[in-house]
Design a protein around this motif. Structure first.
Motif, mmCIF file in Angstrom:
data_model
loop_
_atom_site.group_PDB
_atom_site.id
_atom_site.type_symbol
_atom_site.label_atom_id
_atom_site.label_comp_id
_atom_site.label_asym_id
_atom_site.label_seq_id
_atom_site.Cartn_x
_atom_site.Cartn_y
_atom_site.Cartn_z
ATOM 1 N N VAL A 136 54.313 -8.139 -23.120
ATOM 2 C CA VAL A 136 52.933 -8.785 -23.052
ATOM 3 C C VAL A 136 53.512 -10.141 -23.383
ATOM 4 N N ALA A 137 54.640 -10.358 -24.880
ATOM 5 C CA ALA A 137 54.670 -11.597 -25.205
ATOM 6 C C ALA A 137 54.599 -13.245 -24.375
ATOM 7 N N PRO A 138 55.360 -13.232 -23.404
ATOM 8 C CA PRO A 138 56.035 -13.857 -22.630
ATOM 9 C C PRO A 138 54.430 -14.175 -21.768
ATOM 10 N N PHE A 139 53.509 -13.231 -21.278
ATOM 11 C CA PHE A 139 52.073 -13.633 -20.721
ATOM 12 C C PHE A 139 51.832 -14.746 -22.101
ATOM 13 N N LEU A 196 55.300 -1.952 -13.997
ATOM 14 C CA LEU A 196 54.310 -3.491 -13.208
ATOM 15 C C LEU A 196 54.674 -3.766 -14.611
ATOM 16 N N LEU A 197 54.606 -3.595 -15.165
ATOM 17 C CA LEU A 197 54.442 -5.041 -16.869
ATOM 18 C C LEU A 197 56.124 -5.749 -16.873
ATOM 19 N N VAL A 198 56.858 -4.425 -17.431
ATOM 20 C CA VAL A 198 58.504 -4.724 -17.215
ATOM 21 C C VAL A 198 58.438 -6.074 -15.834
ATOM 22 N N GLN A 199 58.553 -5.916 -15.155
ATOM 23 C CA GLN A 199 59.316 -5.989 -13.891
ATOM 24 C C GLN A 199 59.036 -7.373 -13.578
ATOM 25 N N THR A 200 57.725 -7.571 -14.008
ATOM 26 C CA THR A 200 56.849 -9.138 -13.700
ATOM 27 C C THR A 200 57.007 -9.774 -14.985
ATOM 28 N N SER A 201 56.725 -9.386 -16.225
ATOM 29 C CA SER A 201 57.598 -10.202 -17.461
ATOM 30 C C SER A 201 59.029 -10.967 -17.036
ATOM 31 N N VAL A 202 59.823 -9.729 -16.275
ATOM 32 C CA VAL A 202 61.076 -10.347 -16.410
ATOM 33 C C VAL A 202 61.194 -11.133 -15.630
#
Length: 490
Positions: free
Chosen positions: A190-193, A269-275
């Motif tokens: 979440v932090a990168p967003f 979804l969140l982890v792959q999108t963030s990376v």
């Protein structure tokens, strides 16, 4: 004759009903972390579309696991996928020397065991890799293999001691490790967003590789990638494995599966999108094993990267705990069904199948010697596709009107049309994903993983024949096989 219909199940072989759906969920909380070995693997073949593949794979898990939830409550004494297939394919009142249906069900259980079992070796190797990153001075004393082996010995021994006291205590460990691993994983995602480091054009403008085409090569790759993805994204069916140990299976199993499934959908979804959003496709491919580390360095600096490594090590222990419990219950189920030697069905006074846990630990220490997590995962995925395919065919068979299973009470029942869903995804696993993963392995790793997978699966056949002969030797007072209604009773 036992309710499992093959060998006597005495008090030392019975699992204890000691957990509720929250504790079952806690034990399965390691499943979202199974994405870690493949975070760089999916973008390597399908770039930004890796996000879509993960999402579709988790949705596949919802469809498959709905069928498994029905089976778990129909056969509350069966232990998840291994138990379902063994019950359904067994021939009632079989008179011959060997029951081919029983062999099919047992093979499904063995395939499932081989799907979960190597998780322990995979993540022990990753622990060794991350420890090198956390403590570079260790390189002066140990090789990476030695460090992975030592890590495996310490982790396996610690979890064996903890789980000796019963599944409820294992669930408590799951709560603790879940807080220590899932929350930091969410923070890193979440932090990168929040800091604005996620650039969605890294995904939208790199949705598919430049050379992608809907030809046979890429279609085969797609089936192979789905096989690898479901090894992670569908594995939360492990919550149903503990069917015999839930206090109220009809209520606890569906709740545990739904809770873990929703967590997986969000996190995958969140982890792959963030990376991908932070590093881009090329950046992720350059760090295929540990892409979360450069993400942490980008967001939090060097201190953050140290925290990320420590967090991932804790997370890996949680995954190992989940695999340890799941694979030990699979072996216990096979033994009580008469598909493995009787000795593996023994439990201690706390209901822990301690002999299977010891055997599994030793087997994984041997697997660590392969030295390559990707190779072990690729071999394990072969077992998982076989297990899912056969288990879904078992669900379809149990739904047929002309079988005794159709009359059984189903405290949780999937929609009437779900037999077609089970058939479609059964065929998707066997043969499509199986052929796809063999093809993908041949391109990526070579034939070693495929041979390891098929050798481990095939060795089950002589073990099964030995177990059948052993069961006959121990039958002092033969009685007829129980009806499905008898099997269903607590």
């Amino acid at each position: 004759m036992s309710e499992f219909g093959t060998i006597d199940v005495d008090q030392q072989q019975r699992l204890q009903r000691s957990i509720n759906w929250k504790q079952g969920m806690a034990i399965a909380l390691g499943v979202p972390l199974l994405i870690l070995p493949s975070l760089g693997y999916m973008p390597m073949y399908f770039a930004g579309a890796a996000v879509l593949i993960w999402g579709l794979s988790v949705l596949q898990g919802f469809l498959q696991n709905t069928a498994y939830a029905e089976m778990a409550t129909t056969f509350p004494r069966a232990s998840g996928l291994p138990g379902f297939a063994q019950h359904v394919f067994r021939t009632e009142n079989h008179q011959g020397k060997y029951d081919r249906g029983k062999l099919i069900g047992g093979f499904s259980a063995w395939s499932y065991w081989f799907a979960w079992n190597p998780v322990m070796a995979i993540f022990s190797l990753l622990v060794g890799n991350y420890l090198y990153g956390l403590f570079p001075a260790l390189a002066d004393t140990f090789t990476e293999y030695q460090l992975s082996l030592i890590s495996g010995i310490i982790i396996f021994a610690g979890l064996f001691i903890i789980n000796w006291f019963g599944l409820k205590e294992g669930a408590i460990v799951g709560y603790v490790l879940g807080i220590g691993a899932l929350i930091p994983l969410v923070v890193l995602s979440v932090a990168p967003f929040l800091t604005g480091h996620v650039d969605m054009t890294n995904i939208s403008q790199n949705w598919l590789p430049a050379d992608f085409a809907w030809d046979m090569h890429h279609i085969m790759l797609l089936f192979g990638v789905f096989a690898i993805a479901q090894w992670s994204a569908c594995a939360w069916e492990t919550a149903a494995i503990y069917g015999p140990e839930y206090k109220t299976p009809s209520k606890d199993v569906p709740k545990a599966l739904l809770a873990v499934g929703l967590i997986c959908l969000v996190l995958y979804l969140l982890v792959q999108t963030s990376v991908l959003g932070v590093l881009g496709v090329d950046g992720v491919v350059d760090e295929p094993i540990s892409p979360l580390i450069p993400v942490a360095q980008t967001i939090f600096g060097e201190v953050g990267s140290m925290i990320a490594i420590f967090m991932l090590i804790v997370a890996m222990i949680l995954v190992i705990q989940t695999a340890y419990l799941g694979s030990s219950r699979a072996m216990h189920s096979m033994s009580t069904e008469g598909n493995l030697p009787r000795v593996l069905g023994k439990t201690n006074r706390n209901g822990t199948p301690f002999i299977t846990m010891a055997v599994i630990a030793i087997f994984n220490l041997a697997l660590i010697s392969m030295g390559n997590p990707a190779a072990i995962l690729a071999a394990s995925a072969i077992g998982y596709t076989c297990a899912n395919g056969i288990s879904l065919f078992a669900f379809v068979k149990a739904r047929k009107k002309d079988t005794a299973f159709a009359k059984l009470e189903r405290p949780f029942k999937a929609p009437k049309s779900w037999k077609y869903v089970g058939l479609i995804f059964g065929l998707f696993n066997l043969p499509l994903c199986l052929v796809g993963v063999v093809y993908l392995n041949s391109l990526e790793i070579g034939w070693t993983s495929t041979w390891v997978g098929f050798i481990v699966l095939s060795v089950y056949i002589p073990i099964w024949f030995y177990s059948q002969n052993e069961a006959r030797r121990h039958k002092s007072n033969p009685t007829p096989e129980p009806s499905p209604e008898t099997v269903q009773k607590n």
